[in-house]
Design a protein around this motif. Structure first.
Motif: not given
Length: 291
Positions: A44-47, A110-115, A160-161, A167-170
């Motif tokens: 969340v902080a990163r987004l 980070t924006l790539a996670l929202l594509d 979204v999160v 997408r980030d592998g978490l």
């Protein structure tokens, strides 16, 4: 709807029509809830930092992204960075956000996670981000901007999160688990059909195709695995022996069936979560025409 049936999980309609990239699920299985809660704060902080950085770049230098940047970054800038009206609406204005080198370095990944997300999802994320920094933009306030509720805004933001975490592998690309699938028709009084499924959405499509009458309600009660799901469905049928009509159909409303299944799950201390399933209508979480 009873208290046991929360708003629908967000998935269908979350991505732009024709988008061919990865489209992770925004639903958490019961076993993923604690895992996600333990990991989401850093994401969340990163987004949030990415939205704030993008807004500063757009305000300072509209051409700063450059033509060589990915198309989705330029799109995000149009949707978020130039929204000075939203920035002015913030309740308080401390020192303006200053992007540091590490913010700029992490911006594109980070924006790539929202594509591929539809504009409404990006906008909700952006409003929440500037609200966390400047003050204001609670979920009810965000919902008001779209003519919807605070719960709608919260579910949209969380979707979204969650998909960004996948997408980030978490989190795994798709949630693990098994579901009790319940569908209902109201013709001649409520009747509900109960079965189990690994992919309830796929099975629901099959049921719709085979049903001679229109299904009017559907939900999946997710649990940790197939044995638990089958046990819950079996116990529900035992309780409803006197209401059986034919096959796995029973004279009970889907809401009451949800209450019954949840009661059985609590008896055996099974983790569960409920996902309302769309039946060819707009999702209860986000309308397709939201701007």
């Amino acid at each position: 709807m009873s208290a046991a049936r929360p708003a629908a999980a967000v998935k269908s309609g979350m991505f732009k029509p024709g988008y061919e990239g990865v489209t992770p699920s925004s639903r958490l299985s019961p076993v993923e809830v604690a895992q996600f809660e333990a990991r989401k704060d850093a994401l969340v902080a990163r987004l949030t930092d990415a939205m704030l950085t993008l807004s500063v770049l757009e305000a300072d230098d509209p051409s700063g992204k450059g033509s060589a940047w990915p198309a989705y970054v330029r799109e995000f800038g149009d949707l978020t960075g130039r929204d000075e009206e939203s920035l002015r609406e913030a309740e308080t204005r401390p020192a303006r956000f200053a992007a540091k080198p590490h913010h700029l370095e992490s911006l594109l990944p980070t924006l790539a996670l929202l594509d591929g997300l539809r504009p409404v999802y990006l906008k909700v994320l952006f409003l929440r981000a500037i609200g966390s920094y400047y003050g204001g933009f609670s979920f009810p306030a965000i919902g008001d901007r779209f003519g919807k509720t605070g719960e709608w805004a919260r579910h949209t933001y969380e979707a979204v999160v969650i998909q960004a975490a996948r997408r980030d592998g978490l989190l795994a690309p798709e949630p693990a688990g098994w579901a009790v699938l319940v569908t209902g028709v109201r013709s001649g009084g409520w009747r509900s059909y109960v079965t189990t499924a690994r992919d309830p959405s796929h099975q629901l499509r099959d049921l719709k195709a085979k049903s001679p009458i229109v299904l009017e309600d559907a939900f999946a009660l997710w649990t940790a695995g197939q044995p638990v799901a089958q046990r819950l469905a079996k116990q529900a049928r035992v309780h409803l022996l006197g209401r059986a009509t034919h096959g796995s159909w029973h004279r009970i409303s889907p809401d009451d069936m949800a209450d019954l299944l949840i009661t059985e799950a609590r008896k055996i201390r099974a983790e569960w979560s409920i996902e309302n399933l769309p039946l060819g209508r707009l999702s209860g979480a986000v309308a397709d025409d939201a701007a």
